[in-house]
Design a protein around this motif. Sequence first.
Motif, PDB file in Angstrom:
ATOM      1  N   PRO A  90       0.832  -1.212   0.000  1.00 24.61           N
ATOM      2  CA  PRO A  90       0.000   0.000   0.000  1.00 24.61           C
ATOM      3  C   PRO A  90       0.867   1.263   0.000  1.00 24.61           C
ATOM      4  O   PRO A  90       1.903   1.324   0.665  1.00 24.61           O
ATOM      5  N   THR A  91       0.447   2.262  -0.751  1.00 26.09           N
ATOM      6  CA  THR A  91       1.169   3.530  -0.817  1.00 26.09           C
ATOM      7  C   THR A  91       0.187   4.680  -0.612  1.00 26.09           C
ATOM      8  O   THR A  91      -1.026   4.522  -0.764  1.00 26.09           O
ATOM      9  N   ALA A  92       0.730   5.840  -0.280  1.00 31.22           N
ATOM     10  CA  ALA A  92      -0.103   7.027  -0.116  1.00 31.22           C
ATOM     11  C   ALA A  92      -0.630   7.491  -1.467  1.00 31.22           C
ATOM     12  O   ALA A  92      -0.096   7.137  -2.526  1.00 31.22           O
ATOM     13  N   ASP A  93      -1.680   8.295  -1.435  1.00 34.45           N
ATOM     14  CA  ASP A  93      -2.260   8.817  -2.663  1.00 34.45           C
ATOM     15  C   ASP A  93      -1.212   9.607  -3.438  1.00 34.45           C
ATOM     16  O   ASP A  93      -0.469  10.425  -2.882  1.00 34.45           O
ATOM     17  N   GLY A  94      -1.143   9.346  -4.725  1.00 35.39           N
ATOM     18  CA  GLY A  94      -0.198  10.062  -5.572  1.00 35.39           C
ATOM     19  C   GLY A  94       1.165   9.422  -5.672  1.00 35.39           C
ATOM     20  O   GLY A  94       1.984   9.830  -6.496  1.00 35.39           O
ATOM     21  N   ALA A  97       2.589   2.813  -6.941  1.00 38.84           N
ATOM     22  CA  ALA A  97       2.783   1.542  -6.236  1.00 38.84           C
ATOM     23  C   ALA A  97       3.914   0.761  -6.876  1.00 38.84           C
ATOM     24  O   ALA A  97       4.123   0.807  -8.093  1.00 38.84           O
TER      25      ALA A  97
END
Length: 256
Positions: A90-94, A97
């Motif tokens: 999982p990665t932050a928005d923007g 990945a």
Amino acid sequence: MNLQHEPDVAFGVHPNLGVAAAVADDRPSLEEGLRKYHFRYSQDLDIYLLPDDTPHNTAVRTVARATRDFQDAGFSVAADPRIMLPPPIPTADGVPAREPVPGQSLTALTSQLHGLRRSADIAEILEQILDQHQGAVGDLEEFIDTAAAWCERLDTPNGRELSLRLRTIAHHVAFLGDQLVDARLDLAVMPEVTPEDAPPLAEMPLPKRHDFLPAAHTARARAAVSSSPHCPADVSPAARASAQPQATAPSSRRTR
């Protein structure tokens, strides 16, 4: 998956439900073998599924162990290689990945060393470990950094302290990677080849590792008596009573 000879058991990946298994017929031994590894039958889909919260590594090990058991019992087994593909992190928005790739086993790479003869071949193995996208060193550093962020998210003094310790460990891993890069470069330019009469690598004594047992034991003991979000410390009444200062005058007798 169409096979000329249908296997007795087939393992695959359901797009929404994770690792699944199917059997060629309703023999009780096949169902019993799957239930042993926590596969449960879905009547709607006519397949067996692991619990939906099964971690990826656990699922991979489960399929491997179940496959070995079925084969030892004389059954034929087929497995989709996509089972080995880990889920994306999982990665932050923007933030793009990282594409999941099948992990490389350090055990397999260590085994591979036993068949190599040239220094340059060892350098190639180290290059795989140091690979920016799927190398073990980078993966370990990212794991420790993520564990540090998890501790920091607790927003407690203990959590922040442990987060700093883990980030320091991550820096040590990065330093280790730099040292391995230097070793790989040295190996790459070495012209040496293992002599034909050299003893097998398995017979060579390995360096003795330092004994960290006392430190590890201390850390485990400290963790056992500390609280956590899931296991808050709760001292028993007897222990609390023994910890209270005694009202009577101390005895001059030595106690053990």
